[in-house]
Design a protein around this motif. Structure first.
Motif, PDB file in Angstrom:
ATOM      1  N   PRO A 164       0.813  -1.226   0.000  1.00  0.00           N
ATOM      2  CA  PRO A 164       0.000   0.000   0.000  1.00  0.00           C
ATOM      3  C   PRO A 164       0.839   1.266   0.000  1.00  0.00           C
ATOM      4  CG  PRO A 164      -0.017  -1.025   2.165  1.00  0.00           C
ATOM      5  CD  PRO A 164       0.664  -1.988   1.252  1.00  0.00           C
ATOM      6  N   ALA A 165       0.291   2.339  -0.554  1.00  0.00           N
ATOM      7  CA  ALA A 165       0.948   3.640  -0.506  1.00  0.00           C
ATOM      8  C   ALA A 165       1.142   4.061   0.941  1.00  0.00           C
ATOM      9  CB  ALA A 165       0.105   4.675  -1.245  1.00  0.00           C
ATOM     10  N   GLY A 166       2.291   4.634   1.240  1.00  0.00           N
ATOM     11  CA  GLY A 166       2.587   5.083   2.592  1.00  0.00           C
ATOM     12  C   GLY A 166       3.248   4.051   3.460  1.00  0.00           C
ATOM     13  N   ALA A 167       3.467   2.815   2.953  1.00  0.00           N
ATOM     14  CA  ALA A 167       4.126   1.782   3.753  1.00  0.00           C
ATOM     15  C   ALA A 167       5.579   2.169   3.993  1.00  0.00           C
ATOM     16  CB  ALA A 167       4.042   0.439   3.045  1.00  0.00           C
ATOM     17  N   VAL A 168       6.018   2.078   5.248  1.00  0.00           N
ATOM     18  CA  VAL A 168       7.406   2.347   5.651  1.00  0.00           C
ATOM     19  C   VAL A 168       8.103   1.000   5.767  1.00  0.00           C
ATOM     20  CG1 VAL A 168       8.909   3.368   7.401  1.00  0.00           C
ATOM     21  CG2 VAL A 168       6.699   4.433   6.856  1.00  0.00           C
ATOM     22  N   GLY A 172      17.542  -4.637   3.080  1.00  0.00           N
ATOM     23  CA  GLY A 172      18.997  -4.575   3.125  1.00  0.00           C
ATOM     24  C   GLY A 172      19.415  -3.436   4.039  1.00  0.00           C
ATOM     25  N   PRO A 173      20.365  -2.598   3.626  1.00  0.00           N
ATOM     26  CA  PRO A 173      20.807  -1.500   4.489  1.00  0.00           C
ATOM     27  C   PRO A 173      19.930  -0.251   4.403  1.00  0.00           C
ATOM     28  CG  PRO A 173      22.111  -1.529   2.492  1.00  0.00           C
ATOM     29  CD  PRO A 173      21.185  -2.708   2.392  1.00  0.00           C
ATOM     30  N   TYR A 174      18.838  -0.317   3.623  1.00  0.00           N
ATOM     31  CA  TYR A 174      18.039   0.870   3.350  1.00  0.00           C
ATOM     32  C   TYR A 174      16.694   0.850   4.071  1.00  0.00           C
ATOM     33  CZ  TYR A 174      21.292   1.015  -0.609  1.00  0.00           C
ATOM     34  OH  TYR A 174      22.414   1.021  -1.384  1.00  0.00           O
ATOM     35  N   SER A 175      16.147   2.056   4.239  1.00  0.00           N
ATOM     36  CA  SER A 175      14.744   2.225   4.600  1.00  0.00           C
ATOM     37  C   SER A 175      14.107   3.056   3.495  1.00  0.00           C
ATOM     38  CB  SER A 175      14.592   2.931   5.944  1.00  0.00           C
ATOM     39  OG  SER A 175      13.222   2.991   6.338  1.00  0.00           O
ATOM     40  N   ALA A 176      12.786   2.947   3.356  1.00  0.00           N
ATOM     41  CA  ALA A 176      12.098   3.683   2.298  1.00  0.00           C
ATOM     42  C   ALA A 176      10.617   3.746   2.609  1.00  0.00           C
ATOM     43  CB  ALA A 176      12.320   3.029   0.938  1.00  0.00           C
ATOM     44  N   ILE A 177       9.920   4.604   1.873  1.00  0.00           N
ATOM     45  CA  ILE A 177       8.466   4.739   1.960  1.00  0.00           C
ATOM     46  C   ILE A 177       7.903   4.551   0.558  1.00  0.00           C
ATOM     47  CG2 ILE A 177       6.543   6.184   2.693  1.00  0.00           C
ATOM     48  CD1 ILE A 177       8.657   7.870   4.246  1.00  0.00           C
ATOM     49  N   TYR A 178       6.926   3.669   0.420  1.00  0.00           N
ATOM     50  CA  TYR A 178       6.309   3.446  -0.887  1.00  0.00           C
ATOM     51  C   TYR A 178       5.371   4.613  -1.200  1.00  0.00           C
ATOM     52  CZ  TYR A 178       7.981  -1.385  -1.132  1.00  0.00           C
ATOM     53  OH  TYR A 178       8.765  -2.509  -1.207  1.00  0.00           O
ATOM     54  N   PRO A 179       5.625   5.375  -2.277  1.00  0.00           N
ATOM     55  CA  PRO A 179       4.793   6.541  -2.572  1.00  0.00           C
ATOM     56  C   PRO A 179       3.435   6.206  -3.175  1.00  0.00           C
ATOM     57  CG  PRO A 179       6.509   6.308  -4.207  1.00  0.00           C
ATOM     58  CD  PRO A 179       6.783   5.262  -3.181  1.00  0.00           C
ATOM     59  N   ARG A 191       3.560   2.712   8.708  1.00  0.00           N
ATOM     60  CA  ARG A 191       2.820   3.422   7.660  1.00  0.00           C
ATOM     61  C   ARG A 191       2.725   4.902   8.004  1.00  0.00           C
ATOM     62  NH1 ARG A 191      -2.769   3.243   9.688  1.00  0.00           N
ATOM     63  NH2 ARG A 191      -2.739   2.009  11.596  1.00  0.00           N
ATOM     64  N   THR A 192       2.609   5.715   6.970  1.00  0.00           N
ATOM     65  CA  THR A 192       2.464   7.157   7.126  1.00  0.00           C
ATOM     66  C   THR A 192       1.489   7.659   6.073  1.00  0.00           C
ATOM     67  OG1 THR A 192       3.627   9.289   7.128  1.00  0.00           O
ATOM     68  CG2 THR A 192       4.421   7.628   5.589  1.00  0.00           C
ATOM     69  N   ASP A 193       0.873   8.804   6.340  1.00  0.00           N
ATOM     70  CA  ASP A 193       0.020   9.400   5.316  1.00  0.00           C
ATOM     71  C   ASP A 193       0.674  10.638   4.696  1.00  0.00           C
ATOM     72  OD1 ASP A 193      -0.271  11.261   7.294  1.00  0.00           O
ATOM     73  OD2 ASP A 193      -2.432  10.999   7.545  1.00  0.00           O
ATOM     74  N   ALA A 194       1.978  10.807   4.917  1.00  0.00           N
ATOM     75  CA  ALA A 194       2.696  11.882   4.244  1.00  0.00           C
ATOM     76  C   ALA A 194       2.655  11.639   2.727  1.00  0.00           C
ATOM     77  CB  ALA A 194       4.145  11.935   4.729  1.00  0.00           C
ATOM     78  N   THR A 195       2.481  12.691   1.965  1.00  0.00           N
ATOM     79  CA  THR A 195       2.410  12.582   0.505  1.00  0.00           C
ATOM     80  C   THR A 195       3.818  12.651  -0.063  1.00  0.00           C
ATOM     81  OG1 THR A 195       0.240  13.649   0.516  1.00  0.00           O
ATOM     82  CG2 THR A 195       1.400  13.547  -1.582  1.00  0.00           C
ATOM     83  N   LEU A 196       4.314  11.513  -0.532  1.00  0.00           N
ATOM     84  CA  LEU A 196       5.697  11.440  -1.009  1.00  0.00           C
ATOM     85  C   LEU A 196       5.874  12.056  -2.385  1.00  0.00           C
ATOM     86  CD1 LEU A 196       7.976  10.053   0.688  1.00  0.00           C
ATOM     87  CD2 LEU A 196       5.672   9.407   1.385  1.00  0.00           C
ATOM     88  N   TRP A 197       4.838  12.040  -3.203  1.00  0.00           N
ATOM     89  CA  TRP A 197       4.955  12.521  -4.587  1.00  0.00           C
ATOM     90  C   TRP A 197       3.702  13.297  -4.938  1.00  0.00           C
ATOM     91  CZ3 TRP A 197       8.696  12.893  -8.128  1.00  0.00           C
ATOM     92  CH2 TRP A 197       8.350  13.114  -9.451  1.00  0.00           C
ATOM     93  N   ASP A 198       3.865  14.566  -5.322  1.00  0.00           N
ATOM     94  CA  ASP A 198       2.732  15.422  -5.632  1.00  0.00           C
ATOM     95  C   ASP A 198       3.154  16.382  -6.735  1.00  0.00           C
ATOM     96  OD1 ASP A 198       0.609  17.144  -5.772  1.00  0.00           O
ATOM     97  OD2 ASP A 198       0.584  17.662  -3.638  1.00  0.00           O
ATOM     98  N   LEU A 199       2.604  16.197  -7.939  1.00  0.00           N
ATOM     99  CA  LEU A 199       2.968  17.045  -9.063  1.00  0.00           C
ATOM    100  C   LEU A 199       2.470  18.475  -8.895  1.00  0.00           C
ATOM    101  CD1 LEU A 199       2.432  14.588 -12.043  1.00  0.00           C
ATOM    102  CD2 LEU A 199       4.588  15.557 -11.248  1.00  0.00           C
TER     103      LEU A 199
END
Length: 556
Positions: A164-168, A172-179, A191-199
């Motif tokens: 899902p969008a917002g999954a934290v 491996g050695p990285y962390s990320a958030i699915y936009p 999970r977060t509801d921060a908007t990672l990508w907004d045109l």
């Protein structure tokens, strides 16, 4: 939940360039020995771009630099060697705070793998600063490196088909958030509801390479807000001064028909590939024939099958694959057989109001291009109307009942003369010239010879992302996994099973499999026209076709 930003202290790089490798005839892969140096090089080239520079893609230990010509590439390689990479980067780094509810499906798994327990994983994730090393996979997806390795966990053995969008997540050695919702194999911890990508923002990506990120745990149950897909906000209006007129109605879209122009280069550092027409020469021809600028948007068709009706008088041209064309009046063509016309490909023709154009199945080639005088208009995303099937940017593929608005022709433009461009001869293997590397050292000399000597078959799994090839499997001579690094259109990547993938227009910006060679820019249009079952053979580019990068720049 929300994300806040402030300005932290500048980070100081502390290592040097170790090698520069050719990545085709229009890109170089610069190897560096620290993330600080990666960020320094990226910042310097971003702040002071060189002539012909297109994209600068930072990764964990490399920077991929693409140029618009071999000449510009040579100058860029020399410039990179002259830079002081131990000097502080001339770039602002933003601190982004992300509020997270830590209740991910894999939190227990991560707790067991690290031996920290659930609370320990949360504490380790929130108690350190993370640096956005590079972008990739999807627009807005940033690979974050931490200050310590306590949360280094393997990816899932079986990737999820939908994260899902917002999954934290951790991988491996990285962390990320699915936009946005997408497949993924990382361990989900929150999970977060921060908007990672907004045109709709000046900078669409909330987290950009070089930024630092701090995660903050919140106990309240999050409300996951459904956000618009990436093709929306900045694409609400057509460019200023452009006027659309009634154009073409789609009656049948065929197998896959998409709007394409020459793409959106220059955004790879945000995880956005250039996309655009697969056979760019064919799109340019279609536009010249109808009197458009070469970068005007048209329709790309796969295996023909498109049927459109003119709502107002139009001038069209079809190029690319050799396809039969038929123009009929609106209604049952059998009742008025004398009205049926069969225009030629690679030449302009009129489609009057009420008439329908039917594009048949190719007799040679794979993709056809429809140019319309005035160009297809409509919303843009990052300056382009291209549909990117990998990232979801741009308009959806054409659907029956949709309308294609057509722009006003450029004053003084004229309709062109017929043009002919030969298609690959599918009765024998299509030869594609390649520049070896940048990771040919992951393969033995015998494997490199086998790659060049055999014929590869295009499989039905091929698409706009790449040609999947089948042949005698290639084996690596180097153990372990390659850290993700930038990739280019034309890269021939070799996954563990040994069957190569030739990256095309919608390829991912970064990849983690070694690239054995890169097809030269001039041969990529031929690759776009190869249907399943066609065969391919790779051959080394001649010395004159190799990048003219100074020899010394290939060694530390």
């Amino acid at each position: 939940m929300a994300a806040t930003q402030q300005q932290p202290a500048t980070m100081a790089p502390a290592a040097a360039l170790t090698a520069v490798r050719p990545a085709g005839d229009r890109a170089i892969l610069v190897e560096l020995s620290s993330l600080d140096t990666v960020l320094s090089l990226q910042a310097q080239l971003t702040a002071h771009p060189r002539p012909g520079q297109i994209d600068v893609i930072a990764a964990a230990g490399t920077v991929l630099i693409t140029a618009d010509s071999p000449h510009a590439l040579r100058a860029l390689a020399a410039h990179v060697r002259s830079l002081d990479l131990e000097a502080p980067a001339e770039a602002d780094s933003t601190l982004v705070t992300i509020e997270v509810v830590y209740d991910g499906d894999d939190l227990d798994e991560a707790a067991a793998l690290t031996g920290l327990g659930r609370d320990g994983v949360v504490a380790a994730h929130t108690d350190q600063l993370w640096t956005a090393a590079f972008a990739g996979f999807a627009p807005g997806f940033a690979y974050l490196t931490g200050e310590n390795s306590t949360l280094d966990v393997p990816r899932r053995r079986s990737p999820r088909t939908a994260v899902p969008a917002g999954a934290v997540a951790l991988g491996g050695p990285y962390s990320a958030i699915y936009p946005r919702q997408s497949p993924g194999g990382w361990q989900l911890i929150g999970r977060t509801d921060a908007t990672l990508w907004d045109l709709g923002r000046d900078n669409p990506a909330l987290i950009r390479p070089g930024d630092t990120v701090r995660f903050a745990a919140v106990r309240a149950q999050a409300t996951m807000t459904r956000r618009p897909e990436p093709a929306d906000a900045a694409a609400r209006q057509a460019p200023h001064g452009e006027h659309a007129t009634a154009g073409l109605a789609v009656r049948k879209p065929g197998l896959q028909a998409t709007i394409q122009d020459l793409g959106r280069p220059g955004y790879a550092s945000l995880g956005v590939s250039s996309s655009g027409a697969m056979d760019r020469g064919a799109l340019r021809r279609a536009n010249r024939l109808v009197g458009n600028p070469e970068d005007a948007a048209g329709v790309e068709m796969l295996f023909g099958g498109l049927e459109i009706e003119a709502l107002t008088d139009q001038v069209l041209a079809v190029t690319g694959a050799s396809v039969p064309l038929e123009v009929t009046p609106s209604g049952d063509a059998k009742q008025r057989p004398t009205a049926v016309r069969q225009p030629a490909c690679d030449a302009p023709f009129a489609l009057l109001a009420g008439e329908r154009l039917t594009v048949g199945a190719p007799t040679a080639g794979l993709r056809s291009y429809l140019g319309v005088r005035g160009g297809v208009t409509g919303p843009t995303a990052l300056g382009s109307r291209s549909t990117d099937t990998m990232s979801g940017l741009g308009p959806d593929p054409l659907q029956a009942g949709s309308t294609l608005p057509v722009g006003t022709p450029t004053p003084g433009s004229v309709v062109g003369n017929a043009e002919i461009s030969p298609l690959p001869d599918q009765s024998r293997a299509t030869v594609l010239r390649v520049v070896p590397g940048p990771r040919q050292d992951w393969f033995s000399e015998e494997t490199l010879a086998a790659f060049l000597e055999q014929e590869w078959t295009v499989t039905p799994k091929s698409n706009r992302i790449g040609l999947r090839l089948d042949g005698e499997a290639l084996t690596r001579s180097t153990d372990g996994e390659l850290a993700s690094e930038g990739t280019v259109r034309g890269a021939v990547q070799v996954p563990p099973e040994g069957q190569p993938v030739l990256f095309l227009s919608d390829h991912p910006v970064t990849g983690g499999y070694p690239v054995i060679a890169v097809v030269v820019h001039a041969d990529l249009d031929k690759a776009a026209q190869l249907p399943p079952g066609a065969t391919v053979r790779f051959t080394p580019a001649s010395p004159a076709e190799q990048p003219e990068t100074p020899k010394e720049s290939f060694h530390a």
